[in-house]
Design a protein around this motif. Sequence first.
Motif, short mmCIF file in Angstrom:
data_model
loop_
_atom_site.label_atom_id
_atom_site.label_comp_id
_atom_site.label_asym_id
_atom_site.label_seq_id
_atom_site.Cartn_x
_atom_site.Cartn_y
_atom_site.Cartn_z
N ASN A 64 42.18 30.40 38.45
CA ASN A 64 43.12 31.49 38.17
C ASN A 64 43.09 32.64 39.18
N SER A 70 45.86 29.09 31.30
CA SER A 70 46.85 29.06 32.39
C SER A 70 47.70 30.34 32.44
N LYS A 117 46.83 32.58 35.28
CA LYS A 117 46.92 32.02 36.65
C LYS A 117 47.39 33.12 37.62
N SER A 175 37.69 26.90 35.44
CA SER A 175 39.04 27.34 35.05
C SER A 175 39.27 28.80 35.47
#
Lengths: 524, 333
Positions: B191, B149, B152, B187
Amino acid sequence: MLIAIVVATPVLVVLGSFLAPEADIWQHLADNVLGGLILNTLKLLFCVIPLTAVLGISMGWLTAGCEYPGRRFFSWALVLPFAIPPYVFAFVYLGIFDFSGPVQGVIRDVFPAIGFIDIRNTAGVSLILSLAFYPYVYLMSRSAFLSQGPSTMEAARTLGQSPVGAFFRVALPMARPWVAAGLLLVAMETLADFGAVAIFNYDTFTTAIYKAWFGMFSLNAALQLSSILVVFVLTVLVLEQRFRQRLRFHETGAVSAPDRRLKLTGVSKWLAFTASLTLFLLAFALPCSQLGLWAWNSLNVDALRHLEHALNTLLLGMVTAVVTTAIAIVIAYSKSSNPGPVMRWASRLATLGYALPGTVLAVGVFIPAAWLDNRLLNTLGELTGIKAEIFIQGSLGLLIVAYAIRFMAAGFGSVDSAMQRITPSIVEAARSMGTRGTALLKRIYLPMTRTGVFTAAIFVLVDVMKEMPITLMMRPFNWDTLAVKIFEYTSEGEWELAALPAVGLILTGLLPVLLLTQRSESIK
Amino acid sequence: MNKALLTFILAVFAGGNVASSYADELVVYSARKEYLIKPLFDAYTAKTGIPIKYITGKAGALLERLKAEGSRTPADLFITVDAGNLWKAAEEGVLQPVESATLKANVPTHLHDPENRWFGLSVRARTIVYNKKKVSPSDLSNYTSLGDSKWKGRLLLRTSKKVYNQSLVASLIAEKGEATAEKVVASWIANLPVEPFSSDTKALEAVIAGVGDVTVVNTYYFGRLLKKDPEIPLAIFWPDQGGSGVHMNVSGAGVTRHSKRRDQAVKLLEWLSTAEAQETFASLNLEYPVNSTVKSDPLVASWGEFKGNPMNVARYGKYQAQAIKLMDRVGYK
């Protein structure tokens, strides 16, 4: 008829791919991407077609039917973008307006709050494609307006129509076969485009075709996907002709009187000037300046080799233009002299090559040619004992055949709509005087369709020069063209190196483009 | 007049075979661009006197051409980039096995076909490049963690339509299994601040402009930018050094099944793997030589040593279609 069959062969090869189903890939594509891709493609069509129509028709009408400052200049200058291939437009515009380009750099320095603007969307791609494709509509509608002559417009005016009313009620409807043919070319180009959309990473239907082939290694699935394009275009063709079937577009009065143009005054005069100038700057001056700058920066000793490539490019274009236009005349002539469903379908099939992505069409030509070659040589070998090597494949002849198939639509549309101007009464009169067959073609059809034939030849010539995928796959050894060089650099992301051959291509392409406008101007 | 026309047509159509009948000449089909191979061919011709004729094009199209020509192909050697394309050519049966001590010695085992139908000639490392002003190298570790994360809105990627990314994801599938690979790629996509780019160069330029802070590219694209402007704020990070290592791909070549000059073709292929050719082959495009006795270009060497993934590159081809489907499913454009 025979010609139409030859020309339609690759399309049939493509349709034949359904003999071997590729259920797995279809299932995957349908589940995940196909919906979005079709939507994207339709969005592009719905933006590009109206935009090119507005740009092409309005400029065609302004330069052909009106008088305003700079008209003479714009009448040929607005054709120039035709020499720039869509993929060159794409990489130049991305270079200027992308995140890392100079424009956004300045914007960020001055107004940091604005942030990053992504131009890689439907609007951006549509604009690029419209700038690249509007010359088709412009040239076609202009040639329609020029060949209309003032008598019909005058009749409308005496019946109380305003100039605007006369344009929409008379001039535009009379130009319909031309405009439709031009827009059809635009639609097919949009459907088949891969280069420009790939540079913008904008996924369309062609993306799926290439993904199935190069990514998932299934040529068959790629061919099947292509056949959807073919069916779609065929449907549009049939519909357009249905709508048009009952209409007639013959011209009665003499075609002359260049000074009967509508003189624009006051605000409208300057509006016309500004619109023409803006389009010229966006579609030609701006991309060319950027290319010139890059080319200058990347100038090296290799540059001289491009002269040879330019020569190859021009030669291929000219030979193909002659061959294709000749075939287009034959098809259009047989269609108009034997009006029936057989010839109508034959002529439709013959022009479908334009809607196929180039590489797919190349495979469609190559596979039957290789088969024919092997057959031919085996027979020859058995008869004479000579062990011959390949014959047809990889020859200039086959390359030209492939080009002719690909660009038949570009040639045919112009020739065919010009032939619709010939009234049946003229033909009957000629026949009654004993003129038949080739003499009829020579004495009546060719002189009367001169502008159309000429436009067709130039369309094909310039299209061939810009063509990349077929050339890449089918050219003989040591026959590189400018477009091939551009591909070699752009596929490596070397935009600046690609600028040099791109400038060469535009310069080479200008020659025929200028010739075209000179010619149509002098005829008028 | 008709006779002249007929002669002309014959001449035009016969163009394909007239020149290909010299016995001592080699014909190469190459998906590697002309400006990257011509200097080598010129050198070989100067050394041996054997002229080399070549045609360049897209890998897929050249392969179809080879297949369509079948036993009558004029081609002796097929050069292409990406292990997936080499794998496919071998699968389609257009290449033949070559047993050669020279090639075995010069090309490491994981960079050639287990059945010796093709051999890698240059190595491309697909690695992480970051903005020095915004990222500390200690924040980076491996490909998988680019989905964390903390990235991101900071990760930029090239399109999934490019074979390099397909191979990268294929290697993830081979290593971690499809389910894990799919999670990783999803994932990454979460991002991205903007849609993927059409080229590695565009992605790098966007990092410079500040659209994002990290991206994944082949090192030579970074090298080219660096050559133009040494001041760019970018640096290379070698990922996964404690694990499998940097993702490797190759450009390579194989002798065609129906080559009429097999021995000569093998000799050319062998020569391309020798030190003499390797230096040029790799440095022309700022790639890494396959032959470990050859030094990299000084610029390339300045990026330091790294551990490359020892997985046999032939495996990428096998998982490529699966990788594309996976990327389609997670919406990687």
